[in-house]
Design an enzyme around this catalytic site. Structure first.
Site, PDB file in Angstrom:
ATOM      1  N   HIS A 161       0.857  -1.191   0.000  1.00 43.22           N
ATOM      2  CA  HIS A 161       0.000   0.000   0.000  1.00 43.22           C
ATOM      3  C   HIS A 161       0.892   1.239   0.000  1.00 43.22           C
ATOM      4  O   HIS A 161       1.939   1.253   0.644  1.00 43.22           O
ATOM      5  CB  HIS A 161      -0.923  -0.013   1.234  1.00 43.22           C
ATOM      6  CG  HIS A 161      -1.981   1.042   1.161  1.00 43.22           C
ATOM      7  ND1 HIS A 161      -1.717   2.361   1.444  1.00 43.22           N
ATOM      8  CD2 HIS A 161      -3.288   0.983   0.794  1.00 43.22           C
ATOM      9  CE1 HIS A 161      -2.829   3.063   1.261  1.00 43.22           C
ATOM     10  NE2 HIS A 161      -3.797   2.252   0.866  1.00 43.22           N
TER      11      HIS A 161
ATOM     12  N   GLU B 296      -4.116   1.439  -7.327  1.00 41.79           N
ATOM     13  CA  GLU B 296      -4.461   2.566  -6.462  1.00 41.79           C
ATOM     14  C   GLU B 296      -3.563   3.755  -6.813  1.00 41.79           C
ATOM     15  O   GLU B 296      -2.482   3.916  -6.216  1.00 41.79           O
ATOM     16  CB  GLU B 296      -4.234   2.196  -4.995  1.00 41.79           C
ATOM     17  CG  GLU B 296      -5.173   1.160  -4.451  1.00 41.79           C
ATOM     18  CD  GLU B 296      -5.505   1.428  -2.983  1.00 41.79           C
ATOM     19  OE1 GLU B 296      -6.682   1.488  -2.656  1.00 41.79           O
ATOM     20  OE2 GLU B 296      -4.573   1.610  -2.177  1.00 41.79           O
TER      21      GLU B 296
HETATM   22  P1  PGA Z   1      -9.727   5.880   0.236  1.00 44.60           P
HETATM   23  O1  PGA Z   1      -8.541   4.882   0.617  1.00 44.60           O
HETATM   24  O2  PGA Z   1     -10.865   5.063  -0.295  1.00 44.60           O
HETATM   25  O3  PGA Z   1     -10.056   6.554   1.533  1.00 44.60           O
HETATM   26  O4  PGA Z   1      -9.186   6.845  -0.796  1.00 44.60           O
HETATM   27  C1  PGA Z   1      -8.221   3.818  -0.226  1.00 44.60           C
HETATM   28  C2  PGA Z   1      -6.935   3.168   0.250  1.00 44.60           C
HETATM   29  O5  PGA Z   1      -6.043   3.876   0.733  1.00 44.60           O
HETATM   30  O6  PGA Z   1      -6.790   1.948   0.159  1.00 44.60           O
END
Ligand code: PGA
Length: 263
Positions: free
Chosen positions: A98, A168
């Site tokens: 992440h 992401e």
């Molecule tokens: P968010 O976070 O939906 O609050 O943008 C997603 C993540 O960090 O996995």
């Protein structure tokens, strides 16, 4: 990961909620509310501190994952999360890479060690990849290609179906996010991911590796369009997963799309 056509909804609780009782209550609420959405597979990523308590309460429809993992099972690794301990608690998934962890200095080589250790334990790694920004040229594609190639170093072809990749983009995550990615941006990246995997593993057909999208997914995100016009099979949700009221419309939409697909 499940092999059927269900849609995966991963709830990344990060360091929330504050108290153990609140985590327990939210998990209970999840199980009660979401059990009717049988076309979705829910994965909750709680704080590790709350994991032992919640792990006793997993059900078929709501599984648990950790927000990170180390690669060694045991030894002198202060502060690390052991894949062995995760397995022992019945944890089925682990997030790897992440951006909030990468920003602390973790490298793609670290991700490769973690992924290899997790698949050996039968725990599904969810590898997060994402570019810092899109400068208007295609340089972000090289950034993503490198993340995929280096993070999967050493992973045998036979284990490719045992991993999940979450796209992401950093610019779309958290409260400073500019906006969620569009379906077109997500699909471009799905194509890149599948192409890199095909090349790396010399695959004859396009790999059906599960790809999730994450970054400011909320009721404003058109997840229906995303599911219909991209090859993502689910979402990684941060803030909007902290309340059942906010999360339920997303899970319901995912369930309905999956039901329509099944005809
Ligand atoms: P968010 O976070 O939906 O609050 O943008 C997603 C993540 O960090 O996995």
């Amino acid at each position: 990961m499940d092999t059927n056509n269900s849609i995966t909804m991963v709830a990344n609780w990060k360091l929330n909620p504050k108290k153990q009782e609140q985590a327990e209550a939210l998990f209970k609420d999840y199980k009660k509310t979401f059990k009717k959405y049988t076309n979705t597979q829910l994965v909750v990523l709680p704080s590790m501190v709350h994991m032992p308590l919640l792990s006793k309460k997993q059900t078929k429809g709501v599984s648990l994952g950790s927000q990170d993992s180390f690669w060694e099972d045991t030894g002198s690794h202060t502060g690390s999360i052991s894949p062995f301990h995760l397995k022992d608690l019945g944890v089925m998934y682990a997030l790897v890479g992440h951006s909030e962890q990468r920003s602390l200095g973790q490298t793609n080589q670290d991700m490769a060690r973690k992924i290899n250790a997790l698949v050996k334990k039968g725990i599904t790694p969810i590898l997060c990849i994402g570019e810092k920004d899109r400068a208007g040229d295609a340089s972000f594609i090289t950034e993503l290609e490198t993340q995929i190639q280096e993070s999967l170093e050493g992973l045998p072809k036979s284990k490719l179906s045992k991993i999940v990749i979450a796209y992401e983009p950093l610019w779309a995550i958290g409260s400073d996010a500019k906006r969620p990615a569009t379906a077109q941006e997500v699909e471009e990246v799905c194509i890149v991911i599948r192409r890199v995997l095909s090349d790396m593993y010399a695959l004859k057909k396009i790999p059906d590796t599960r790809i999730l999208y994450g970054g400011s997914v909320s009721k404003k995100t058109d997840i229906e369009t995303m599911l219909e016009h991209t090859s993502v099979s689910g979402f990684l949700v941060g803030r909007a997963s902290l309340s059942v009221k906010k999360f339920e419309p997303l899970v319901q939409t995912a369930h309905d799309v999956a039901a329509n697909r099944q005809g």
